[in-house]
Design a protein around this motif. Structure first.
Motif, short mmCIF file in Angstrom:
data_model
loop_
_atom_site.label_atom_id
_atom_site.label_comp_id
_atom_site.label_asym_id
_atom_site.label_seq_id
_atom_site.Cartn_x
_atom_site.Cartn_y
_atom_site.Cartn_z
N ARG A 153 0.85 -1.18 0.00
CA ARG A 153 0.00 0.00 0.00
C ARG A 153 0.89 1.24 0.00
NH1 ARG A 153 -5.07 1.97 0.55
NH2 ARG A 153 -5.26 4.03 1.50
N GLU A 154 0.57 2.17 -0.88
CA GLU A 154 1.27 3.44 -0.95
C GLU A 154 0.25 4.56 -1.04
OE1 GLU A 154 5.39 2.04 -3.22
OE2 GLU A 154 3.90 3.23 -4.30
N GLU A 155 0.54 5.67 -0.37
CA GLU A 155 -0.30 6.86 -0.45
C GLU A 155 0.56 8.03 -0.90
OE1 GLU A 155 -2.41 7.57 3.17
OE2 GLU A 155 -3.56 5.70 3.04
N TYR A 156 -0.03 8.94 -1.68
CA TYR A 156 0.71 10.03 -2.29
C TYR A 156 0.02 11.36 -2.01
CZ TYR A 156 1.83 5.82 -5.00
OH TYR A 156 2.14 4.54 -5.37
N GLN A 157 0.83 12.41 -1.84
CA GLN A 157 0.31 13.76 -1.75
C GLN A 157 1.09 14.65 -2.72
OE1 GLN A 157 0.10 15.35 2.25
NE2 GLN A 157 -0.80 13.46 3.07
N TYR A 158 0.43 15.72 -3.19
CA TYR A 158 1.01 16.59 -4.21
C TYR A 158 0.85 18.06 -3.80
CZ TYR A 158 0.38 12.22 -6.80
OH TYR A 158 0.40 10.91 -7.18
N ASN A 159 1.73 18.90 -4.35
CA ASN A 159 1.58 20.33 -4.10
C ASN A 159 0.68 20.96 -5.15
OD1 ASN A 159 3.15 20.63 -6.42
ND2 ASN A 159 5.02 21.17 -5.30
N ALA A 160 0.56 22.29 -5.11
CA ALA A 160 -0.35 22.98 -6.03
C ALA A 160 0.06 22.82 -7.49
CB ALA A 160 -0.40 24.46 -5.67
N ASN A 161 1.34 22.50 -7.74
CA ASN A 161 1.82 22.30 -9.11
C ASN A 161 1.80 20.83 -9.52
OD1 ASN A 161 2.46 25.06 -9.53
ND2 ASN A 161 4.32 24.80 -8.30
N ASN A 162 1.16 20.00 -8.69
CA ASN A 162 1.01 18.57 -8.96
C ASN A 162 2.34 17.80 -8.91
OD1 ASN A 162 -1.83 18.51 -9.26
ND2 ASN A 162 -1.64 19.26 -11.36
N TYR A 163 3.32 18.34 -8.19
CA TYR A 163 4.54 17.59 -7.92
C TYR A 163 4.32 16.76 -6.65
CZ TYR A 163 6.82 20.75 -11.21
OH TYR A 163 7.17 21.46 -12.34
N ARG A 164 4.75 15.53 -6.67
CA ARG A 164 4.57 14.67 -5.51
C ARG A 164 5.47 15.13 -4.37
NH1 ARG A 164 5.68 8.40 -6.29
NH2 ARG A 164 7.83 9.13 -6.24
N ILE A 165 4.86 15.40 -3.21
CA ILE A 165 5.62 15.86 -2.05
C ILE A 165 5.68 14.81 -0.95
CG2 ILE A 165 5.19 18.31 -2.50
CD1 ILE A 165 2.95 18.18 -0.40
N LEU A 166 4.89 13.75 -1.07
CA LEU A 166 4.90 12.72 -0.03
C LEU A 166 4.57 11.36 -0.63
CD1 LEU A 166 5.03 11.87 2.98
CD2 LEU A 166 2.58 12.36 3.11
N LEU A 167 5.38 10.37 -0.28
CA LEU A 167 5.11 8.97 -0.57
C LEU A 167 5.14 8.23 0.75
CD1 LEU A 167 4.92 6.29 -2.12
CD2 LEU A 167 7.39 6.45 -2.53
N GLU A 168 4.01 7.63 1.12
CA GLU A 168 3.93 6.92 2.40
C GLU A 168 3.66 5.44 2.13
OE1 GLU A 168 1.73 7.42 6.77
OE2 GLU A 168 1.43 8.88 5.17
N ASN A 169 4.47 4.57 2.76
CA ASN A 169 4.35 3.13 2.59
C ASN A 169 3.75 2.49 3.84
OD1 ASN A 169 5.94 2.34 -0.03
ND2 ASN A 169 7.17 3.90 1.00
N PHE A 170 2.94 1.44 3.62
CA PHE A 170 2.28 0.74 4.70
C PHE A 170 2.58 -0.75 4.62
CE2 PHE A 170 0.00 4.59 3.88
CZ PHE A 170 -0.49 5.02 5.09
N SER A 171 2.60 -1.42 5.77
CA SER A 171 2.76 -2.86 5.83
C SER A 171 1.51 -3.47 6.46
CB SER A 171 4.01 -3.24 6.63
OG SER A 171 3.96 -2.69 7.93
N TRP A 172 1.28 -4.74 6.20
CA TRP A 172 0.06 -5.40 6.64
C TRP A 172 0.21 -5.95 8.05
CZ3 TRP A 172 -4.70 -5.14 4.98
CH2 TRP A 172 -5.64 -6.09 5.39
N ASP A 173 -0.77 -5.64 8.91
CA ASP A 173 -0.81 -6.16 10.27
C ASP A 173 -1.75 -7.37 10.29
OD1 ASP A 173 -1.54 -6.64 13.03
OD2 ASP A 173 -0.69 -4.67 13.50
#
Length: 201
Positions: free
Chosen positions: A106-126
Motif C-alpha cells: 500500500r502506498e499513499e501520495y500527496q502533491y503540491n499545487a503544481n502537482n509535484y509529488r511531495i509525499l510517498l507513504e508506505n504501509f505494511s500489513w498487520d
C-alpha cells in the motif's frame, strides 16, 4: 491440429467486455476440455473505473474445477485526488485460509499545487489487526521551477507513534543548471544530527 481427423482442435479462447467508453471491464479465459468437448473456465480479470475513466480496481480470479466456482486470487485498488493524481495504490492476495484478503503493498501520495509529488507513504500489513500499519515515508522538496532539491526518508516508530528520520538526499544546482551536486546523509540518533555519507558532483 489432429492428424488422425485432419481437423483443428480448439485449445483456448478469450472473451472481452467493455463499458460505454470502450474500457475493458471483463476478460475471461477458457480452455478446451477434450473429454467433454466443451470450453471450461480458466481465469477472469475484472476492472472498474471512476467518472474520469481512471482505473479504480483490478481483480484476478481462477476457476476451481472441483467447486465449479471462481476463487479470488489478486486485487488491486486505486484512488485519485480531485485533480486526477494517483492518491493511493493497494495490492492484496486472497488467502483461502482464513478466506480473506491479505495486504501486500500500500502506498499513499500527496502533491503540491503544481502537482509535484511531495509525499510517498508506505504501509505494511498487520496480520493481527487485519489492517494496514504505517511503515515508512519519503518527503520531497522542490524549487519553484519544479526541480527536486531534497528527498527525506523516515521510518515509523510504532512504540512512540512518531516518524524517525533515516536518510536524505540533497541536490543543489549551479547557476546555469548544467551542474548538480548531490549529497547523501544518514540520521545519527545519538546526537540528533544529519551525517554526510557520500557526495556526487
Amino acid at each position: 491440429w489432429l492428424n488422425t481427423d485432419s481437423d483443428w482442435l480448439p485449445s483456448a479462447k478469450q472473451d472481452y467486455k467493455y463499458d460505454s467508453l470502450g474500457c475493458d471491464t471483463l476478460h475471461c479465459s477458457y480452455l478446451w476440455n477434450v473429454n467433454s468437448h466443451d470450453w471450461i473456465n480458466s481465469s477472469k480479470e475484472e476492472r472498474t473505473y471512476d467518472e474520469a475513466n481512471h482505473l479504480t480496481s483490478y481483480r484476478y480470479s481462477l476457476w476451481n474445477t472441483e467447486t465449479h466456482e471462481w476463487t479470488p486470487f489478486l486485487k488491486t485498488l486505486f484512488e485519485f485526488d480531485s485533480t486526477g493524481n494517483l492518491a493511493s495504490y493497494a495490492e492484496y492476495m486472497f488467502s483461502v485460509i482464513p478466506g480473506s484478503w491479505i495486504g501486500q503493498i500500500r502506498e499513499e501520495y500527496q502533491y503540491n499545487a503544481n502537482n509535484y509529488r511531495i509525499l510517498l507513504e508506505n504501509f505494511s500489513w498487520d496480520f493481527l489487526l487485519n489492517d494496514w500499519n504505517k511503515n515508512s515515508k519519503t518527503d520531497y522538496t522542490y524549487l519553484g521551477d519544479g526541480r527536486e532539491i531534497e528527498q527525506e526518508y523516515s521510518v515509523w516508530d510504532e512504540n512512540g507513534n512518531f516518524w524517525v528520520p533515516a536518510s536524505k538526499l540533497v541536490t543543489t544546482y549551479s547557476n546555469d543548471a548544467d551542474t548538480i551536486t548531490q549529497i547523501d546523509y544518514y540520521w545519527k540518533q545519538a546526537i540528533n544530527q544529519w551525517m554526510e555519507i557520500n557526495k556526487y558532483q
